[in-house]
Scaffold this active site. Structure first.
Site, PDB file in Angstrom:
ATOM      1  N   LEU A  95     -36.928  12.483  12.885  1.00  0.00           N
ATOM      2  CA  LEU A  95     -38.337  12.397  12.482  1.00  0.00           C
ATOM      3  C   LEU A  95     -38.784  10.938  12.429  1.00  0.00           C
ATOM      4  CD1 LEU A  95     -38.152  15.111   9.705  1.00  0.00           C
ATOM      5  CD2 LEU A  95     -39.445  15.296  11.856  1.00  0.00           C
ATOM      6  N   ASN A 109     -31.909  16.071   3.776  1.00  0.00           N
ATOM      7  CA  ASN A 109     -31.121  16.499   4.938  1.00  0.00           C
ATOM      8  C   ASN A 109     -29.661  16.711   4.531  1.00  0.00           C
ATOM      9  OD1 ASN A 109     -30.558  16.990   7.745  1.00  0.00           O
ATOM     10  ND2 ASN A 109     -29.742  14.906   7.903  1.00  0.00           N
ATOM     11  N   HIS A 111     -25.834  16.314   6.162  1.00  0.00           N
ATOM     12  CA  HIS A 111     -25.118  15.680   7.277  1.00  0.00           C
ATOM     13  C   HIS A 111     -23.626  15.983   7.106  1.00  0.00           C
ATOM     14  CE1 HIS A 111     -24.124  12.746  10.308  1.00  0.00           C
ATOM     15  NE2 HIS A 111     -23.343  12.087   9.482  1.00  0.00           N
ATOM     16  N   GLY A 145     -34.540   5.665   8.989  1.00  0.00           N
ATOM     17  CA  GLY A 145     -33.362   5.542   9.851  1.00  0.00           C
ATOM     18  C   GLY A 145     -32.755   6.903  10.150  1.00  0.00           C
TER      19      GLY A 145
END
Ligand code: GRF
Length: 207
Positions: A95, A109, A111, A145
């Protein structure tokens, strides 16, 4: 008032399922509701999973669009729904600030690696190729990032004796499905997560 979640997926949707179940009859029930599942891939298996669970599932195709056009469409879909938290669950698009700044600090998120050690896609392959005996699942805020945002929780996956990539993924996903709802619970019940609560989730282990 329950937090209104939008869950963004691209594929299978097993983390989305774990979060939806936690909202409907689990640890997130008093805290959150899954308002919509958004998917950028037409035909993704997760769409049916969401619909079976009674959550509206909408496809916003990303293919062939500029990042800006795609994200404008995502924002236009979400805007009337008064979403409190955007939850990325196997959403395979990076994004841009256009979207990230529309939900400051409110995009989360998962990961499947320690974000300090490995960023980007194929983290289980990385663990496999490097013969890791342990790996980490990280839930973090999304910033500008790739996998660089504030860590909200981490859980360890024991990979000793895992024979192949499938076994690594199976063990990892089992941890993911417990960690993600738990971190969301802490985030939504405690307001801003402290370092101490983030570290507490590190105690979630496979065995
Ligand atoms: C998970 O391993 C997640 O950590 C990563 O993509 C995978 C998605 O799996 N970001 P699923 O769609 O939730 O089953």
């Amino acid at each position: 008032m329950k937090a209104r979640l939008a869950i963004l997926i691209s594929g299978r949707g097993s983390n989305m399922r774990a979060i939806v179940e936690a909202c409907q009859e689990g640890i997130l029930t008093p805290l959150a509701e899954a308002v919509i599942v958004l998917c950028n891939k037409p035909g993704a298996a997760g769409l049916e999973v969401a619909r079976q669970a009674g959550v509206p599932a909408v496809v916003v195709p990303s293919k062939g669009k500029s990042r800006e056009a795609f994200e404008q469409q995502l924002l236009a879909t979400l805007q009337p729904l008064r979403i409190d938290l955007v939850v990325l669950a196997g959403f395979m698009r990076v994004l841009t600030p256009l979207f990230v700044h529309a939900y400051p600090q409110r995009i989360i998120n998962i990961h499947p690696a320690d974000t300090r050690a490995y960023q980007g896609a194929h983290a289980y392959t990385w663990a496999h190729e490097n013969k890791l005996t342990t790996t980490w699942i990280t839930v973090h805020r999304v910033d500008d990032g790739v996998d660089t945002g504030e860590v909200l929780g981490r859980a360890e996956v024991d990979l000793r004796g895992a024979v192949d990539l499938e076994e690594i993924q199976r063990r990892g996903l089992e941890v993911e499905h417990r960690l993600y709802p738990e971190v969301l619970r802490q985030l939504l019940s405690g307001g801003r997560m402290t370092r101490a609560t983030a570290l507490a989730t590190e105690s979630l282990r496979t065995r």
